[in-house]
Design an enzyme around this catalytic site. Structure first.
Site, PDB file in Angstrom:
ATOM      1  N   ASP A 144       0.868  -1.176   0.000  1.00 18.97           N
ATOM      2  CA  ASP A 144       0.000   0.000   0.000  1.00 18.97           C
ATOM      3  C   ASP A 144       0.908   1.231   0.000  1.00 18.97           C
ATOM      4  O   ASP A 144       2.134   1.107  -0.050  1.00 18.97           O
ATOM      5  CB  ASP A 144      -0.955  -0.034   1.191  1.00 18.97           C
ATOM      6  CG  ASP A 144      -0.233   0.069   2.524  1.00 18.97           C
ATOM      7  OD1 ASP A 144       1.003   0.210   2.528  1.00 18.97           O
ATOM      8  OD2 ASP A 144      -0.891  -0.008   3.567  1.00 18.97           O
ATOM      9  N   SER A 145       0.318   2.402   0.063  1.00 22.17           N
ATOM     10  CA  SER A 145       1.126   3.615  -0.096  1.00 22.17           C
ATOM     11  C   SER A 145       1.422   4.296   1.225  1.00 22.17           C
ATOM     12  O   SER A 145       2.130   5.289   1.268  1.00 22.17           O
ATOM     13  CB  SER A 145       0.366   4.601  -0.971  1.00 22.17           C
ATOM     14  OG  SER A 145      -0.814   5.019  -0.285  1.00 22.17           O
ATOM     15  N   GLY A 146       0.863   3.781   2.300  1.00 24.72           N
ATOM     16  CA  GLY A 146       1.015   4.462   3.577  1.00 24.72           C
ATOM     17  C   GLY A 146      -0.022   5.549   3.773  1.00 24.72           C
ATOM     18  O   GLY A 146      -0.145   6.110   4.852  1.00 24.72           O
ATOM     19  N   CYS A 184      -7.327 -27.283   6.476  1.00 22.32           N
ATOM     20  CA  CYS A 184      -6.146 -26.594   7.005  1.00 22.32           C
ATOM     21  C   CYS A 184      -5.428 -27.485   8.029  1.00 22.32           C
ATOM     22  O   CYS A 184      -5.987 -28.458   8.529  1.00 22.32           O
ATOM     23  CB  CYS A 184      -6.515 -25.249   7.631  1.00 22.32           C
ATOM     24  SG  CYS A 184      -7.146 -25.338   9.312  1.00 22.32           S
ATOM     25  N   CYS A 208     -12.884 -28.575   6.598  1.00 21.69           N
ATOM     26  CA  CYS A 208     -11.757 -27.679   6.319  1.00 21.69           C
ATOM     27  C   CYS A 208     -10.478 -28.510   6.245  1.00 21.69           C
ATOM     28  O   CYS A 208     -10.279 -29.427   7.041  1.00 21.69           O
ATOM     29  CB  CYS A 208     -11.632 -26.608   7.397  1.00 21.69           C
ATOM     30  SG  CYS A 208     -10.199 -25.532   7.134  1.00 21.69           S
ATOM     31  N   CYS A 234      -7.316 -27.811  11.372  1.00 21.83           N
ATOM     32  CA  CYS A 234      -8.512 -28.652  11.333  1.00 21.83           C
ATOM     33  C   CYS A 234      -8.178 -30.118  11.087  1.00 21.83           C
ATOM     34  O   CYS A 234      -8.909 -31.002  11.534  1.00 21.83           O
ATOM     35  CB  CYS A 234      -9.498 -28.134  10.282  1.00 21.83           C
ATOM     36  SG  CYS A 234     -10.337 -26.612  10.818  1.00 21.83           S
ATOM     37  N   ASP A 292      -2.282   8.488  -1.493  1.00 21.86           N
ATOM     38  CA  ASP A 292      -3.602   9.112  -1.569  1.00 21.86           C
ATOM     39  C   ASP A 292      -3.982   9.754  -0.246  1.00 21.86           C
ATOM     40  O   ASP A 292      -3.395   9.454   0.788  1.00 21.86           O
ATOM     41  CB  ASP A 292      -4.667   8.059  -1.943  1.00 21.86           C
ATOM     42  CG  ASP A 292      -4.753   6.940  -0.920  1.00 21.86           C
ATOM     43  OD1 ASP A 292      -3.717   6.640  -0.269  1.00 21.86           O
ATOM     44  OD2 ASP A 292      -5.827   6.345  -0.755  1.00 21.86           O
ATOM     45  N   ASP A 348      -7.838  -7.185   0.632  1.00 23.16           N
ATOM     46  CA  ASP A 348      -6.917  -7.507   1.720  1.00 23.16           C
ATOM     47  C   ASP A 348      -7.592  -7.145   3.017  1.00 23.16           C
ATOM     48  O   ASP A 348      -8.432  -6.230   3.051  1.00 23.16           O
ATOM     49  CB  ASP A 348      -5.620  -6.699   1.609  1.00 23.16           C
ATOM     50  CG  ASP A 348      -5.775  -5.298   2.184  1.00 23.16           C
ATOM     51  OD1 ASP A 348      -5.416  -5.083   3.352  1.00 23.16           O
ATOM     52  OD2 ASP A 348      -6.287  -4.407   1.470  1.00 23.16           O
ATOM     53  N   PHE A 350      -3.313   5.464   3.980  1.00 23.36           N
ATOM     54  CA  PHE A 350      -4.283   5.138   5.019  1.00 23.36           C
ATOM     55  C   PHE A 350      -3.678   5.259   6.418  1.00 23.36           C
ATOM     56  O   PHE A 350      -4.287   5.814   7.338  1.00 23.36           O
ATOM     57  CB  PHE A 350      -4.829   3.719   4.795  1.00 23.36           C
ATOM     58  CG  PHE A 350      -5.804   3.285   5.849  1.00 23.36           C
ATOM     59  CD1 PHE A 350      -7.097   3.788   5.864  1.00 23.36           C
ATOM     60  CD2 PHE A 350      -5.427   2.394   6.844  1.00 23.36           C
ATOM     61  CE1 PHE A 350      -8.003   3.402   6.850  1.00 23.36           C
ATOM     62  CE2 PHE A 350      -6.323   2.009   7.831  1.00 23.36           C
ATOM     63  CZ  PHE A 350      -7.611   2.511   7.833  1.00 23.36           C
ATOM     64  N   HIS A 405      -5.949 -21.407  10.141  1.00 23.29           N
ATOM     65  CA  HIS A 405      -7.326 -21.734   9.752  1.00 23.29           C
ATOM     66  C   HIS A 405      -8.012 -20.551   9.067  1.00 23.29           C
ATOM     67  O   HIS A 405      -8.629 -20.700   8.008  1.00 23.29           O
ATOM     68  CB  HIS A 405      -8.163 -22.180  10.951  1.00 23.29           C
ATOM     69  CG  HIS A 405      -9.615 -22.270  10.593  1.00 23.29           C
ATOM     70  ND1 HIS A 405     -10.140 -23.324   9.887  1.00 23.29           N
ATOM     71  CD2 HIS A 405     -10.638 -21.379  10.741  1.00 23.29           C
ATOM     72  CE1 HIS A 405     -11.418 -23.110   9.641  1.00 23.29           C
ATOM     73  NE2 HIS A 405     -11.752 -21.932  10.154  1.00 23.29           N
TER      74      HIS A 405
END
Lengths: 372, 372
Positions: A94-96, A307, A305, A310, A148, A267, A98, A336
């Site tokens: 990301d660009s930082g 994983c 599941c 599980c 942004d 994400d 946020f 999980h």
């Protein structure tokens, strides 16, 4: 030739859900995709190998955090982010933006950049579109995001407009200063919760011809229907051949709803953060493994599941680990939750291919899938 | 037929170091062996699979802790310790003796048992040789240890004598009440730091004909030379065909010195505990990975180490994880420290087979191997 290329394979006939493929310098990503978050150059409590086994194909890492610690130049010196953290698959940074507008202490937002204070030691820093490009290029992810301004929700229309326009000017500057040929730069659509601004932002960014687009400034406190409405408003103006990435989303329901509206990438830290609090995601709701009712429960977290957790452990064992403050609790529940989300995407992709995504998502949403 | 059988394969001609093999219901253990400690039914920060990859062949778990939480009957109900924690290899449980006399609040030591208070909630409990056998049988390890009184160092000779005699009487009672056919019961030699008591204890226990022997009450604060002297004093009286387990030891130097004096089995939390503090073991000393001097160090923890951490990560990355409080730091350094210790044992076994254990251990001890 663009370093990252998107191929739209199929659009679900029941909805607008898209089945696509993202080609990057570190491999191919099938979309829709959920990207686990590795904020500080590690997906918390997971070895890269465990991530691979969960089927994770791309992860996100946070520019703001890595700039602060250990520093982007150190990461570069050690061979870049892929090598530093031993993840030889696609990475998006990301660009930082946020973080600067939420986590750090903002001192001054100017047209040339933002003064802010570190959340670690209070030190003063200045981010510009150009400096963020330099940082993201040093980190060396496959996909970098434009810097942004992420205006809070709610904001006045006048402020949201100013922030959006600044985001557009910054996008131009990011594009102009970005040089790395093996890294794609995605623009970010802003516009707060205002329909007119969102549409204007989508159009403006589309005209800049980025190889992909983030949708930023959502899932920051507004009701979910507002987020869904914004997605519906902008989609007609998002270039269809480009991937669409809904930033910071999502919980299982938001993943399903986002896909339904044409989003390709997501994400979210929910999967990893909630795991460390003992919360496991399932298709029929959440399981708070700390609760006494699981004390003698010999069942796995979720039937069916595949994983590691599980396949090998009972809820009773996981509850014991949580009560005993054992690190393995975080490791297993994280595994999980990530596998759960990746598998949800796998099934969503299949449903899209078979033109039954509407039924697929409705059934899960009606069946009590975990929503946060 | 004993559930656990020991085969003495070779004795090093340079020293008394022994190369052996321990057959248990859950597999074979090559000795000398270092057993990682899984106090609360998990070796901290390690998946069982990671342990296997480190070459760990047997682990220890703590009866006192499991009795307290989640409770031995719950473990039994969930299929026993192997199944509960997903470790299908040999397990040894201690008797809780050491914890009762060190960790818990002792109320009253009587000949029939010990009243103590839980370190978790202060609740009052009573352990007897018979109740400890019941707990260990419920846990279901391959090897159980007798309940013993672990007198502090220093203790008066008169008190050490009383504690030793009580330990012997308790050993008789443990043996009489132990019923599980797929579990071996080892006796524990006590005697504090008194040569005469240690010898008497070794002889007395030998006469009881246990399938193996712990050496308890050492490494509890006395100087290392005193521990080594005690080992030398008792060894002539320890039955050669039986495995000898030095409890709660050791640091790398103590492993080497113990083997030299004829010890076959060891357990220690140093490897895992120090890892969580960022301390990595190497053959040329310790590495405090938190230190600034590793900030840009692109080397692995230890050249030539084949652990997952050393194969994939730089010291700089590990230092970053430590500074950023990331769980992965504990995971990776623990893995290194366990692999380091297991590999040390592998090399020691080879040296014994080739009758050069004296040279092997002297070289490592002279080369600055980590001592704590």
């Amino acid at each position: 030739m663009d370093p990252v290329r998107f191929e739209l394979i199929h659009v679900d006939r029941q909805t607008g859900a898209r089945r696509g493929r993202l080609y990057t310098p570190h491999g191919t990503v099938e979309t829709p995709v959920y990207m686990p978050v590795g904020t500080q150059a590690t997906v918390k409590a997971m070895k890269p190998r465990d991530l691979e086994e969960c089927g994770a194909s791309i992860i996100l890492s946070n520019t703001y955090h890595l700039y602060m610690r250990p520093g982007h130049m150190l990461v570069k010196e050690l061979g870049g982010l892929h090598s530093f953290m031993n993840w030889d698959h696609p990475i998006l940074t990301d660009s930082g933006g946020f973080q600067v507008f939420s986590l750090a202490g903002i001192n001054d937002i100017r047209d040339d950049g933002v003064f802010f204070r570190s959340h670690i030691d209070g030190s003063r820093h200045f981010f510009t579109p150009e400096s963020v490009m330099e940082i993201e290029e040093a980190l060396g992810a496959d996909i970098a995001m434009c810097f942004d301004e992420c205006a809070p929700v709610p904001s006045e229309h006048s402020y949201a407009l100013r922030a959006m326009n600044r985001t557009h000017r910054w996008a131009e500057r990011c594009k102009a200063s970005h040089t790395r040929k093996d890294q794609a730069l995605f623009g970010i659509v802003q516009g707060n919760t205002y329909r007119d601004l969102r549409i204007e932002s989508a159009k403006t960014l589309a005209a800049m011809d980025f190889p992909g687009y983030g949708i930023g400034g959502l899932s920051v406190g507004e009701p979910k229907p507002v987020m869904y409405e914004m997605l519906e408003e902008i989609m007609p103006f998002m270039p269809s051949p480009k991937p669409r990435y809904l930033m910071g989303v999502g919980s299982p329901d938001c993943l399903l709803e986002g896909i339904r509206r044409g989003v390709d990438m997501f994400d979210c830290v929910l999967q990893t953060r909630s795991a460390r609090n003992g919360l496991a995601l399932t298709r029929t709701g959440r399981i708070m493994l700390r609760n006494a009712k699981y004390e003698r429960d010999s069942r796995p977290i979720e039937d069916g599941c595949d994983c590691y957790a599980c396949r090998h452990y009972s809820r009773a064992y996981l509850r014991h680990l949580i009560k005993a403050n054992e690190i393995l609790a975080a490791m297993l529940i994280t595994e999980h939750n990530i596998r759960f989300s990746v598998r949800l995407m796998e099934d969503a992709r299949k449903a899209i291919e078979e033109d039954r995504y509407g039924d697929f998502s409705s059934e899960l949403l009606g069946g009590g899938i975990y929503t946060n």
